[in-house]
Design an enzyme around this catalytic site. Structure first.
Site, PDB file in Angstrom:
ATOM      1  N   GLY A   1       0.123  34.745   5.698  1.00 36.70           N
ATOM      2  CA  GLY A   1      -0.201  35.847   6.410  1.00 36.70           C
ATOM      3  C   GLY A   1      -1.391  36.529   5.216  1.00 36.70           C
ATOM      4  O   GLY A   1      -1.180  36.600   4.298  1.00 36.70           O
TER       5      GLY A   1
ATOM      6  N   ASN B   1      -3.254  33.873  10.333  1.00 37.85           N
ATOM      7  CA  ASN B   1      -2.071  34.838  10.512  1.00 37.85           C
ATOM      8  C   ASN B   1      -2.592  36.061   9.844  1.00 37.85           C
ATOM      9  O   ASN B   1      -2.880  35.933   8.732  1.00 37.85           O
ATOM     10  CB  ASN B   1      -0.912  34.199  10.176  1.00 37.85           C
ATOM     11  CG  ASN B   1       0.385  35.092  10.222  1.00 37.85           C
ATOM     12  OD1 ASN B   1       0.434  36.062   9.466  1.00 37.85           O
ATOM     13  ND2 ASN B   1       1.212  34.659  11.107  1.00 37.85           N
TER      14      ASN B   1
ATOM     15  N   CYS C   1       7.395  40.239   9.845  1.00 39.56           N
ATOM     16  CA  CYS C   1       7.925  39.912   8.648  1.00 39.56           C
ATOM     17  C   CYS C   1       9.008  41.006   8.140  1.00 39.56           C
ATOM     18  O   CYS C   1       8.670  42.154   8.038  1.00 39.56           O
ATOM     19  CB  CYS C   1       6.746  39.902   7.516  1.00 39.56           C
ATOM     20  SG  CYS C   1       7.331  39.525   5.810  1.00 39.56           S
TER      21      CYS C   1
ATOM     22  N   GLY D   1      11.337  27.616  14.651  1.00 45.05           N
ATOM     23  CA  GLY D   1      12.590  27.985  14.357  1.00 45.05           C
ATOM     24  C   GLY D   1      13.166  26.736  14.015  1.00 45.05           C
ATOM     25  O   GLY D   1      13.733  25.891  14.724  1.00 45.05           O
TER      26      GLY D   1
END
Lengths: 316, 264
Positions: A47, A100, A131, A245
């Site tokens: 990020g 990101n 986040c 995930g």
């Protein structure tokens, strides 16, 4: 690798549906001993914020059953250093780069996106509104459909690039957040970010992470992520989705495609097996070749013939 | 070059209850590794632990392709390693991290190695390098009691200097902390460098001592690592001149003055 793996997600065409997830793949360059970046569907960067960010105090991670908690706190080099030092190398390696981005406030997100707008070698923007490990920004946007909509609209106006919004599984109403993001201009939705969790040392009775709580990732969260992808795909059949995930094997990736994701992002497994994403691309190619199917045809197979009524009970 | 090596377990050599050497066959790794580096190790197919764990490389023998780790059994992963049958596969990601520096230590010089308990782990390989470079190394090995000093046997015949043992209870060697034993000798011996590995209280005490005595030092630090190659950023250590050091890539070998010990 043949065209049978190519997938389209709205405006974004990828050579295959296997990507790597933000926060688990650094800036990609750390993996060149293990993966040919040009063979991946894409990589999502750590990020990026407008200024370099130091992150949270240690301890930042701890292992949990079939996964881990982290509260890194979005440590990153900042968008300028990324553009100057990382992006040219990624371009030279032929990587499909998804930047990101995150910020404390709407204008910070917009500023990061603007700083990348004329950079060459960025295939798409992924907006991190999920986040759980920062005290401002991040998940606060993702947990409110109104804030999500306002932020996405502002970022949408600032970029011509394909816009991905990474959803929070901690949102009170995931489908409402997904709709809000799409209505405000998100081309693609990626889900899920980590689930807020906690671990406590039984001897000291103190949280194991200095931040207190952390984001849970790894195979432990996979069934939740599959359910959420299924649910959003059902509610928003036109929205291209990236499933995330606990993906660590080809079977896991196929499960997400069946649930309705057009592509997947491999996350925590990159820590354990740095070559995993490249391995999954090769395995998917073999799998598709053996069955003479295109990867794109695998998307949403679990949706067919299912009654939509089942979703009510799953709303959190 | 670092890689995800598929190693094979050869044998276990025991020094005491829960204290052992695990010796693996990994020829490419054995050729590549240098003193101070580590590997992220996993036993494939095990559910727990989920993540790999970082282990200092204790020794490497390129001629036989053997790589050795000194291990103390503390949890599920180390227990599994202790009982691992010969021939079992072991995943070995590495070699990772930076190295103990000897390049600027002249031939004929004398260095000190200070280790607490399982902190002995990285030093057999360093002794191999010291011997090749013609540098003498005094070993200071400490522990709470005799049990903690079981790894001393691993150093039989490889210490090309004096050996000083210390135990908190005085059962073996000098009574007291190994850092104090080191201090008393370091006042008389102008060590060219101090290499250390051990628990946090030992590091804190030793950081003060080497600072007082103005001795250049390198500590093999430990932090919980998720990946071992600079990606998860889980293993940061509070630093003196910037917020954090990433232990796995900027370390694990760090000069003590770079670490903010008061924040640890």
């Amino acid at each position: 690798m043949s065209d049978r793996l190519a997938v389209r997600l709205g405006p974004l065409v990828l050579r295959n549906p296997i990507l790597t997830a933000s926060g688990t793949f650094g800036y990609g360059l750390e993996f060149t001993d293990f993966v040919d970046l040009a063979k991946l569907g894409g990589l999502c960067t750590k990020g990026l914020s407008l200024k370099p960010h130091a992150g949270n105090a240690p301890p930042r991670i701890c292992e949990t059953p079939a996964g881990m908690l982290n509260a890194i706190g979005l440590q990153n080099v900042g968008v300028e250093a990324f553009r100057r030092e990382k992006l040219p190398k990624l371009r030279a390696l032929g990587a499909t780069v998804i930047a990101n981005v995150w910020g404390d406030a709407e204008e910070d997100y917009v500023a990061v996106v603007e700083a990348l707008e004329d950079a060459e070698g960025v295939a798409a923007i992924e907006l991190n509104i999920s986040c759980p490990n920062v005290s401002r920004g991040g998940m606060l946007f993702g947990n409110s459909p109104e804030l999500t909509a306002a932020l996405v609209a502002k970022v949408r106006a600032a970029t011509k690039r394909p816009l991905i919004v990474k959803l929070s599984p901690n949102a009170p109403d995931l489908v409402a957040s997904a709709k809000a993001a799409r209505d405000a201009g998100a081309d693609i939705l990626s889900l899920i970010n980590t689930l807020v969790g906690m671990a406590i040392d039984p001897e000291t009775a103190k949280p194991r992470l200095s931040f207190g709580t952390g984001g849970l990732s790894g195979p432990a969260i996979r069934p939740i992520a599959v359910r959420m992808v299924y649910q959003v795909a059902r509610a928003l059949p036109d929205a291209p989705l990236m499933g995330i995930g606990g993906i660590a094997s080809l079977e896991d990736a196929l499960e997400f495609l069946a649930a309705g994701a057009a592509a997947v992002q491999v996350g925590t497994a990159n820590f354990k097996e740095p070559g995993v994403a490249g391995r999954l691309v090769a395995e998917l190619d073999v799998w598709c070749a053996a069955r003479n199917v295109a990867a794109a045809s695998l998307v949403g197979r679990a949706q067919a013939g299912r009654a939509p009524a089942r979703e009510a009970g799953a709303e959190g | 070059m670092r890689a995800d090596h598929r190693a094979r377990h050869l044998r276990t050599e025991r020094y005491g209850p829960g204290l052992f050497s695990s010796i693996l066959e990994a020829p490419a790794f054995a050729r590549a590794v240098r003193p101070g580096q580590f590997a992220m190790l996993e036993i494939p197919g095990r559910v727990r632990p989920y993540l790999r764990r970082a282990y200092s490389v204790a020794d490497a023998r390129p001629e036989s392709g053997e790589v050795e780790f000194l291990v103390k059994t503390i949890g599920a992963g180390t227990a599994a390693l202790e009982e691992l049958p010969t021939g079992s596969p072991v995943g070995l990601l590495g070699p990772l991290g930076n190295v103990f520096s000897l390049d600027d230590v002249p031939r004929g010089a004398r260095v000190a190695i200070v280790a607490g308990g399982i902190g002995a782990a990285p030093f057999p390989l360093l002794y191999r390098a010291l011997a090749e470079a013609g540098i003498a190394g005094d070993l200071f090995l400490g522990g709470r009691g005799e049990k903690d000093l079981a790894f001393r046997r691993r150093f039989d015949g490889i210490v090309n200097g004096r050996t000083h043992l210390a135990s908190d209870d005085g059962a073996l060697g000098e009574k007291g902390f190994v850092t104090e034993v080191f201090r008393s000798h370091a006042r008389q011996t102008p060590y060219a460098r101090v290499f250390a590995c051990g628990p946090m209280p030992m590091f804190r005490a030793l950081a003060k001592i080497v600072s007082e005595l103005r001795l250049p030092a390198e500590f093999s630090t430990e932090a919980e690592m998720g990946c071992g190659f600079g990606v998860c950023l889980g293993c940061v250590i509070p630093a003196a001149e910037k917020p954090f050091l990433v232990s796995c890539t900027e370390g694990p070998i760090l000069p003590p003055e770079k670490v903010a010990w008061e924040k640890l």
